[in-house]
Each structure stands twice: as C-alpha cells, then as structure tokens.
Write an enzyme that holds these catalytic residues in place. Structure first.
Site, short mmCIF file in Angstrom:
data_model
loop_
_atom_site.label_atom_id
_atom_site.label_comp_id
_atom_site.label_asym_id
_atom_site.label_seq_id
_atom_site.Cartn_x
_atom_site.Cartn_y
_atom_site.Cartn_z
N ASP A 1 47.69 35.82 46.75
CA ASP A 1 47.05 36.84 45.94
C ASP A 1 46.86 38.13 46.73
O ASP A 1 46.53 38.12 47.91
CB ASP A 1 45.68 36.32 45.49
CG ASP A 1 45.00 37.25 44.52
OD1 ASP A 1 45.54 37.47 43.42
OD2 ASP A 1 43.92 37.77 44.87
N GLU B 1 52.02 38.43 46.00
CA GLU B 1 51.70 39.27 44.84
C GLU B 1 51.52 40.69 45.38
O GLU B 1 50.42 41.13 45.69
CB GLU B 1 50.42 38.81 44.14
CG GLU B 1 50.13 39.61 42.87
CD GLU B 1 48.65 39.72 42.54
OE1 GLU B 1 48.32 39.88 41.36
OE2 GLU B 1 47.81 39.67 43.47
#
Length: 635
Positions: free
Chosen positions: A374, A403
């Site tokens: 993330d 990400e």
C-alpha cells in the site's frame, strides 16, 4: 433516492490537478533532481552503474559527487571527502539546458559507480557544492506538505478525495528531507508465477460471512458487514472457477476500521475476521488448489492507537519518538493525507524500518506468497530496496507489487526494487475509452503501444478496471454490462496479469457515487457486500469464467507480438492481433452505441469468445453495440 450521479475519474495525490502537478514539478526540478534515474535499471554483477542528476537553476554548485557504501551502512561525507566506511564517486557535467518552467538554466550530471558482486546493496547519497564556496546541498525528496492551517500531510498520493475534503486542494507547501538511495546488484527478476497470474481481489469484510452466517446490516457502508476468513475459504472453489491463480486479501491485521489500513498490531489477525488457525486453513486450502495468497501490507503508516505511536506521544524521551516526523510535538506530525489517526512512519530511521521488515518476514514464514504494498510512494526507494532483499532471503519466489499512483517515470524507477506496480495509468486510459468516451480508439491504441513499450520486460504491471478506492466500472457505465464485458475482453488480452475486484464478475455495483453531492469522498460506496445466489448476474459470471479459462489455456492470446490491424475513430472500432507459438489471435472491439462490422485480416478465422454475439460475414465480423470478440486463425 439521490439522482444518479457519476463523478469523473481523477489521478490521485500529487498529480491530481494541473496546479498540483505544476507545484510538484517546480518543487522537484528547482532543486537537485535525481528521480532514481540510472543505467542499467537493474544492474548485474559485471555492470557499472551510471546515475543521473539534474541541478536546478537555484542550485549554486559546480561539483557533484556520490557517497556510497556496500555493507549496508549509511553513506556519509562532505565536499568530496568520504567518511570512514564510505566511498566517493565524482560526477561529470554532461550539458546545460534552458528550463522555461523555472526560467533559468539547469545542468545535467552523471556519476559512474563501479561493478559490485551479486546481492550487494549499494546505498548512496548525492551532494552538490561550490568549489570556492561554503557548505553543500544534498539530494532530497518531497516527503510531505504543510497545509494552510499548519497541519502536516504525508506526501500526497492515492486518495485525492481525502485532501479535497480537508481543503488542501490549492493550499499545500511541499517540504523536503535528504534521503539515502539504494539499489541491489544481481536482481533475479520477477517470479515466473506472477507473469501467468490472474488475481482476485477480496475485500474480506465484504466478501462472505462464513458458512451458516449472514451479513450484518450496519447503518452506513463504513460499518462492519461481517465477512470472515472462513467465508473466503468456503468459497475457494468459486474463486478458482474464475481462472484465479492468486488471491489478494485486503488488510487483516487488528484494526479499528472496516478496511484495515490502520493496523494496531502486525503480528496477529483481526478477531472479527477470524483466527490464526483460520488464516492457516485458508492458505493451505488455496495452495491445495494451486492458488497463491498475497497480503495487503501497509508499511507507510498505521493507526494512532498502535502502542508504538502511543508511547511516542506520551513520553518525549521515548525511543519510538524518532519513528515519526513531528513538526510540533506531540500533536503535529506527518500523517497519511493529514488524517491524524494515520501517523506516517519515518522508515529511513533504522528501528522503524527494521520493525516493518521483520513483520513482513514473519508472514512469509507463515506461508504467505507475497504482498500488495500500500502507498508505495510514501517510503523511500532505499527502504524498498532493503525490504525486497530481506523478503527474497525468506522466500525467493515471493512477489512484491507496489501501489505507486504516480507518473510512468516513477513507476519505472521501481524496476529492481519491486516486482511490479499496479497499473493506474492504464486503468485511467481504459476507463477514459470504454467508460467515459473521453478518448478515441486511435488515442487509446497509441497510449497502449507507448505504455507497454516504456517498461522493460519482466516488470509486472497488473491491470484492473476498478478497485476499493474508486467508483466501480459498472457504476460509471450506469449498469451497462455490455460495456463492462467489452473492457474486460480488452483487459484479459493484454500482457500483464489481470486483477478482478470481487463482485465485478457478478454485477456488483454501488448505491451512491464515491463523491457525494456535497463534494465529500466516500470510497466505501465501492465496497458493498458481495452478491451471492440469485442476486448474481449469471450471464456476466459465465462470461468472466470463459475469459479466465481462455487466458489460462491460451497464453498466445496475451503474451505474443501485438499488432494493430484496424482503427476507426468515427465508429469507435479497434482491432489487434497477438501472435505467438505459431498461433494468431484477433481481438475486435466495437466501442460504440451502434452495431458495426470490423474487417478481419486474410485467413480463416473462428470466433472463440464473443462478449455478446459475433458473426463472420464476407471477411468482416459483425458486432452489436458495445460488442467485442476474440477470434483464432485456423491453420
């Protein structure tokens, strides 16, 4: 009921608006700019490395050097003299150029570093100075921004809606910190199983509550619906029926929220989702079916309820205080989009970095196959280089997918540091063409060719049509499953691993837009409970199963040489072939509200998979509105 409203897509974070892009570019280019530009991107043991550095118009310097180490220690030095244990390499000026944006001259420099043995982690810092002057300047990165009210946000990135909610749209002052950079020698490349992957993204709380249980009915989508790990395990055969090879689980550590991106403990499972035994059962059952399991791992930040942060703010002498960047202790600190509940860790500080690496190692030892990482652009490349080396030491075939919602140049800078990045840039192009009608077929085809050619072979760019932070594709096209099928047909015939967000395959949409009428952001609207039984769109499900089976059985349809065979901007037509292993496949797409015919190349063709219907007539394939098909050339 609120009027059906569909908000426009956005590029998250620093690149969300023209003004923010301009501000970020000016802040970056005016200083010492490196942007991890290096040749080669993933050096092997026999290869020297050339680093590239730009000195902006405001940098008064005529000397550039790099201090580096090869033993894992922090590099140090000053004005060309390395500290004990560090080495130095001096730069050479390549050229100068006029920068109209900054209205001044910038200089390009190169620094050559010698070859190193395999598995060496080279850590380096870039310094510039004026030979006849005093002091020196260091390469630094934008790591945060101060808002007009004095609060501090983490480096802007995915989740532009959070910034808009808090009034940060045009009122950000970026600030920098010197950072150490790193690369590892002898990159072994991406594990082969990722190349062939078909990834199913499960949002655990919203997928299935488990055998004999029903979803809860919280007052808002921010509540807890009751999905569990046992619910995922009991539906593994369903997941496998979609051609899935890899299951991506949303965060499952203890957390006060429904989404889990605010962990309070990195070594256990959120009790409402299940137990460690439930997780082990899920992993074992997935492996028995030939499927891998990857976790959603957040290294950048955690919950302000985490004991480490609580110790940091309760005792100014606490060793954990240095894990965070305080601008006014204890109440102002760098956080994820200015959300005080999500303090951002300083992962360039060794104890904080080691904590996050050790926790990730632990879960690999429990059988997890890798991570979706993330907010990758938060931690430094130095952190990710060390992180990947540590993960590979535990599981040589684990995968690390970032990400990184940023420019293509930034995504490419993760080559050799991660195995790939989720392809937000292609997502935007797909949605602009197939959902919003904002670009023509020729523009989409041109973007596709340039985009795929920009990245080196072996760097994975998993594709997707929607996810948990944006409007579902079906919501954007107002429930028109024809358009969803057409976009999916294109997605599954592209070379990188497809990601299927839970429920997309059965017609799951949402009740409201992720941006409500008052302008506030509500990504939870795209996280409604999974449809099961009679609620599922069985025709759509059958189509997705066919797509998955074809992609698994016939790699030539997505892995071969790609050639555009037909473009018609007026009619919204696009066709391309893919050739490999003595096979040629043809993909035809009619992205228009009228029926149309698309010419096929010479030869004998068979329709293998239409999105609706497809008929071959006199050297052309007839398609209904928003229809497409995959065809195979017969020998």
């Amino acid at each position: 009921m609120e009027q059906y409203h569909v908000s426009a897509d956005f590029i998250f974070g620093t690149m969300a608006t023209d003004s923010r892009r301009l501000g970020y570019m000016r802040a970056e280019l005016a200083g010492i700019s490196h942007r991890y530009r290096m040749e080669p991107l993933a050096p092997q043991p026999s290869e020297p490395v050339r680093l590239f550095v730009t000195l902006g118009p405001s940098i008064v310097a005529d000397q550039v050097c790099v201090y580096y180490t090869t033993d894992g220690s922090e590099p140090h030095g000053e004005r060309g003299l390395p500290a004990p244990g560090s080495h130095v390499a001096h730069g050479q000026r390549l050229s100068s150029h006029w920068d109209t944006l900054l209205w001044g001259y910038a200089e390009e420099w190169a620094i050559d570093l010698p070859p190193q043995p395999a598995d060496t982690v080279v850590r380096y810092r870039i310094e510039a100075w004026l030979r006849e002057g005093n002091g020196s300047l260091w390469y630094s990165e934008v790591v945060g921004a101060t808002a007009g009210d004095g609060s501090v946000v983490g480096q802007p990135g995915p989740g532009d809606h959070y910034l808009r909610e808090m009034g940060y749209e045009f009122n950000l002052t970026f600030f920098r910190r010197p950072r150490t950079c790193a690369y590892r020698v002898g990159d072994e490349g991406v594990p082969g199983w990722l190349d062939d992957a078909l990834i199913y993204h499960v949002f655990i709380d919203r997928f299935h509550p488990g055998p004999g249980r029903q979803f809860a009915d919280p007052p808002t989508p921010m509540g807890i619906y009751g999905g569990t790990l046992a619910g995922v395990t009991s539906n593994l055969d369903y997941i496998a029926s979609l051609g899935t090879t890899t299951i991506w689980l949303s965060p499952l550590f203890p957390s006060p929220s429904h989404h889990g991106y605010d962990a309070t403990d990195y070594y256990s499972v959120e009790p409402r989702l299940g137990t460690m035994a439930d997780l082990q059962t899920l992993i074992a059952a997935a492996h028995d079916r030939g499927m891998r399991v990857i976790f959603d791992y957040t290294a950048n930040h955690f919950s302000n309820r985490h004991p480490i942060f609580q110790r940091a703010i309760s005792d100014p002498r606490s060793p954990e205080r240095d894990w965070f960047i305080f601008t006014r202790y204890p109440d102002l600190y760098v956080s994820f989009f200015g959300v005080a509940e999500l303090p951002q860790l300083d992962l360039d500080y060794s104890p904080a970095r080691q904590f996050m690496i050790d926790a990730a190692r632990y879960w690999l030892e429990q059988g997890v196959d890798g991570y979706r990482l993330d907010y990758t652009i938060g931690p430094s490349h130095d952190f990710w280089t060390l992180f990947r080396a540590a993960m590979r030491a535990v599981r040589p075939d684990c995968v690390l997918i970032g990400e990184a919602v940023d420019t293509a140049e930034v995504l490419r800078s993760y080559v050799g540091r991660l195995d790939g990045c989720l392809d937000f840039l292609l997502l935007q192009a797909i949605r602009r063409f197939f959902a919003f009608d904002e670009i023509r077929a020729s523009q989409f085809a041109l973007f596709l060719n340039r985009h795929l050619n920009y990245f080196p072979p072996g760097f994975s760019l998993p594709t997707f049509l929607d996810n948990h932070d944006m409007n579902r594709f079906l919501w954007v096209v107002r429930g028109d499953t024809r358009r969803l099928r057409l976009a999916a047909l294109c997605q599954y015939t592209l070379p990188h691993p497809p990601v299927l967000y839970y429920g997309t395959e059965v017609g799951l949409s949402q009740r409201l837009d992720v941006r409500h009428a008052d302008g506030s952001g509500h990504p939870e609207e795209s996280r409604l409970p999974m449809r099961w039984g009679d609620e599922q769109d069985q025709e759509l499900l059958h189509f997705y199963r066919q797509l998955g089976a074809l992609r698994r059985a016939t790699t030539a349809v997505w892995r071969g040489k790609r050639t555009i065979t037909h473009i018609d901007d007026q009619r919204g037509h696009l066709a391309y072939t893919c050739t490999a292993q003595d096979q040629t496949w043809l993909v035809v797409l009619n992205n228009a509200s009228q029926a149309g015919t698309i010419p096929v190349p010479p030869g004998r063709w068979t329709v293998v998979l239409p999105s609706q219907t497809a008929e071959l007539v006199a050297g052309k394939v007839a398609l209904p509105p928003y229809g497409g098909a995959i065809l195979r050339r017969e020998a």
